[in-house]
Enzyme design. Structure first.
Site, PDB file in Angstrom:
ATOM      1  N   TYR A 124       0.807  -1.216   0.000  1.00 61.58           N
ATOM      2  CA  TYR A 124       0.000   0.000   0.000  1.00 61.58           C
ATOM      3  C   TYR A 124       0.844   1.271   0.000  1.00 61.58           C
ATOM      4  O   TYR A 124       0.303   2.365  -0.008  1.00 61.58           O
ATOM      5  CB  TYR A 124      -0.878   0.026   1.246  1.00 61.58           C
ATOM      6  CG  TYR A 124      -2.283  -0.431   0.987  1.00 61.58           C
ATOM      7  CD1 TYR A 124      -2.561  -1.770   0.817  1.00 61.58           C
ATOM      8  CD2 TYR A 124      -3.330   0.480   0.908  1.00 61.58           C
ATOM      9  CE1 TYR A 124      -3.855  -2.203   0.590  1.00 61.58           C
ATOM     10  CE2 TYR A 124      -4.619   0.063   0.683  1.00 61.58           C
ATOM     11  CZ  TYR A 124      -4.876  -1.280   0.527  1.00 61.58           C
ATOM     12  OH  TYR A 124      -6.154  -1.692   0.303  1.00 61.58           O
ATOM     13  N   LYS A 191       2.995 -14.165   5.607  1.00 57.56           N
ATOM     14  CA  LYS A 191       3.282 -15.193   4.596  1.00 57.56           C
ATOM     15  C   LYS A 191       4.808 -15.355   4.569  1.00 57.56           C
ATOM     16  O   LYS A 191       5.468 -15.210   3.526  1.00 57.56           O
ATOM     17  CB  LYS A 191       2.719 -14.721   3.236  1.00 57.56           C
ATOM     18  CG  LYS A 191       2.791 -15.722   2.124  1.00 57.56           C
ATOM     19  CD  LYS A 191       1.669 -16.730   2.135  1.00 57.56           C
ATOM     20  CE  LYS A 191       1.894 -17.776   1.055  1.00 57.56           C
ATOM     21  NZ  LYS A 191       0.905 -18.864   1.084  1.00 57.56           N
ATOM     22  N   ASP A 224      -3.067 -17.489   4.228  1.00 59.86           N
ATOM     23  CA  ASP A 224      -4.062 -18.306   3.511  1.00 59.86           C
ATOM     24  C   ASP A 224      -4.766 -19.258   4.480  1.00 59.86           C
ATOM     25  O   ASP A 224      -5.983 -19.420   4.450  1.00 59.86           O
ATOM     26  CB  ASP A 224      -3.446 -19.047   2.316  1.00 59.86           C
ATOM     27  CG  ASP A 224      -2.034 -19.534   2.568  1.00 59.86           C
ATOM     28  OD1 ASP A 224      -1.464 -19.213   3.623  1.00 59.86           O
ATOM     29  OD2 ASP A 224      -1.491 -20.251   1.712  1.00 59.86           O
ATOM     30  N   ASP A 248      -6.180  -5.288   5.139  1.00 62.12           N
ATOM     31  CA  ASP A 248      -7.247  -4.724   4.316  1.00 62.12           C
ATOM     32  C   ASP A 248      -8.228  -5.823   3.918  1.00 62.12           C
ATOM     33  O   ASP A 248      -9.445  -5.702   4.079  1.00 62.12           O
ATOM     34  CB  ASP A 248      -6.601  -4.094   3.068  1.00 62.12           C
ATOM     35  CG  ASP A 248      -7.626  -3.472   2.157  1.00 62.12           C
ATOM     36  OD1 ASP A 248      -8.520  -2.779   2.669  1.00 62.12           O
ATOM     37  OD2 ASP A 248      -7.540  -3.686   0.926  1.00 62.12           O
TER      38      ASP A 248
END
Ligand code: NAD
Length: 362
Positions: A124, A191, A224, A248
Site C-alpha cells: 500500500y 506469509k 491463507d 485490508d
C-alpha cells in the site's frame, strides 16, 4: 468534562449518517462541541481542494475526529482523502472490531474479533513502476543483474516494503490493545514462508514483541490458512495483527462474518491523533434518500467515546444500538430478512428509535 471533536461529515450518504451519529452521541448526555470541517468531492467542487487546510488544522488541535465516508471519484487524478489523512497524521493502526449483534443476519453468532491492520507500508506504500516506463525497465535490468532473476519485460511492478520499526509499532499496539481491553490472545498473520525478507521480518518482530507479553497468549498463522480458519472456526480468534494488505482483505472478510459493512466500525489511530470512521464507503446512489444504515458510524462513535474515556456513554450507546437491532422493528432495509421489506425504516427513524432507547437506559 467538555470535549472538542473534529467532525468531518463526508459526502454521498456521509452527511446523513454523521447527523444521525451526532444525535445519538448527544442523547447520551456527554458534553461534546463538534468542530465541523468538511473534506471530499463536494468540497473540491467549491474550493478546488479535497482536503482543505482547516480540516488538518482542526484535527491537529483537537486530536480526535469522526468522519463520514468520502467518495474517491475514479479517474479525476486525486488520491483518496482517507489514505492522505492516514499518511499526514501517521495514523499507523487501523482497528476494526468485528462483533456479532443479535438481529443482524449472519452465518455466525457470538463473534468478537478485532482486526488490527498496519496502515503505512507494505504494498500500500504506493511504490509503483508502470509498464514500459524507463525506470521500470531499469529496475527490471537491475534485478536481473543483482539477483539473476528475469522479470518479464511487459511487467508493471509494485514494491512491498516492511520495516522492523513499523512492524514493532503495530505489533506493540496490538498487545497493548489486548492488555487494555482484557483480550486473551493475539494472532500475528503473515506469509513468511514465501516472503522471507518482508513477512519474515514481520514474523520475527512479532515473536520478539510477543515474548514481552507473557500474560497474553500469542500465535502466528500463514495468511491463507488464516482465511480458512476464519471461515471454519472464527470463534477461536481474538485479536489479529496484520501487515497492511492482508489487514485490508481480512478486515472485510471479518466484517462479512458478522453481517457486513453496514455494522462494521473502524478507527485509525496514531501516537497523537485518532480518527474514527465506518468501514463502508459513501454509498452515493442512496444520497439524500434517508435510506442507509447509520449503525457502522454510530459504533465508530462508541469506539471514539471509549477513546476519550467516556465509558458510560459508550456502553449506553452500544446497548441502545444493539437493542434496536435486536428488536428489528425500527431498522433500515439492509437489516431486514428481506431487503424489500416495506416495514424497513429510514436512517432518521432508526436514529430516533436509538435516541428513545438511550433515554430508557439512562
Ligand atoms: P460502499 O461501501 O459505499 O457501498 C457498497 C455497497 O454497500 C453498496 O451496495 C451500498 O449501497 C451498500 N452500503 C454501504 N454503506 C451502507 C450503509 N450504511 N447502509 C446500507 N447499505 C450500505 O462502497 P463503494 O460503492 O465501493 O464505494 C463508494 C465510494 O465510497 C467510493 O468512492 C469509495 O472510494 C468510497 N469509500 C470511502 C471510504 C471511506 O471514506 N473510508 C471507504 C470505502 C469506500
Amino acid at each position: 468534562m467538555k470535549h472538542i471533536i473534529t467532525l468531518i461529515p463526508g459526502d454521498g450518504t456521509g452527511p446523513e449518517i454523521s447527523e444521525a451519529t451526532v444525535k445519538v452521541v448527544e442523547a447520551t448526555g456527554v458534553d461534546i462541541e463538534w468542530d465541523v470541517n468538511n473534506a471530499g468531492a463536494e468540497v473540491y467542487e467549491k474550493e478546488g481542494n479535497v482536503l482543505p487546510e482547516n480540516v488538518l488544522k482542526s484535527l491537529r488541535k483537537n486530536k480526535v475526529g469522526i468522519k463520514g465516508p468520502i467518495t474517491t471519484p475514479v479517474g479525476t487524478g486525486f488520491r483518496s482523502v482517507n489514505v492522505a489523512m492516514r499518511k499526514i497524521f501517521n495514523l499507523y493502526a487501523c482497528v476494526r472490531p468485528c462483533k456479532s449483534y443479535e438481529g443482524v443476519k449472519s452465518r455466525y453468532s457470538n463473534l468478537d474479533l478485532v482486526i488490527i491492520r498496519e496502515n503505512t507500508e507494505d504494498l500500500y506504500a504506493g511504490i509503483e513502476f508502470e509498464l514500459n516506463k524507463p525506470e521500470t525497465i531499469e529496475l527490471i535490468d537491475f534485478i536481473k543483474e543483482k539477483k539473476d532473476i528475469a522479470i518479464k519485460k511487459d511487467s508493471g511492478i509494485s514494491i512491498k516494503p516492511i520495516s522492523v520499526s513499523a512492524s514493532e509499532k503495530i505489533i506493540k499496539y496490538a498487545f497493548e490493545y489486548a492488555k487494555k481491553n482484557g483480550r486473551k490472545k493475539v494472532t500475528g498473520v503473515h506469509k513468511a514462508n514465501i516472503m522471507k525478507y518482508s513477512d519474515g521480518l514481520y514474523l520475527e518482530t512479532f515473536r520478539r514483541i510477543a515474548s514481552q507479553y507473557p500474560e497474553i497468549e500469542s500465535e502466528d498463522r500463514i495468511v491463507d490458512n488464516m482465511c480458512m480458519q476464519l471461515v471454519q472456526k472464527p470463534e477461536l480468534y481474538d485479536v489479529l495483527v496484520l501487515p497492511n494488505l492482508y489487514g485490508d482483505i481480512l478486515s472485510d472478510l471479518a466484517a462479512g462474518l458478522i453481517g457486513g459493512l453496514g455494522v462494521a466500525p473502524g478507527a485509525n489511530i496514531g501516537d497523537e491523533i485518532a480518527l474514527f470512521e465506518a468501514t463502508h464507503g459513501s454509498a452515493p446512489k442512496y444520497k439524500g434518500l434517508n435510506k442507509v444504515n447509520p449503525t457502522a458510524l454510530m459504533l465508530s462513535a462508541v469506539l471514539m467515546l471509549r477513546h476519550i474515556n467516556e465509558t458510560k456513554a459508550a456502553d449506553i450507546l452500544e446497548k441502545a444500538i444493539s437493542s434496536v437491532i435486536k428488536e428489528g422493528k425500527y431498522v433500515t432495509y439492509d437489516l431486514k430478512e428481506d431487503r424489500n421489506d416495506p416495514t424497513a425504516v429510514g436512517t432518521s427513524e432508526m436514529t430516533d428509535a436509538i435516541v428513545r432507547k438511550i433515554k430508557e437506559l439512562s
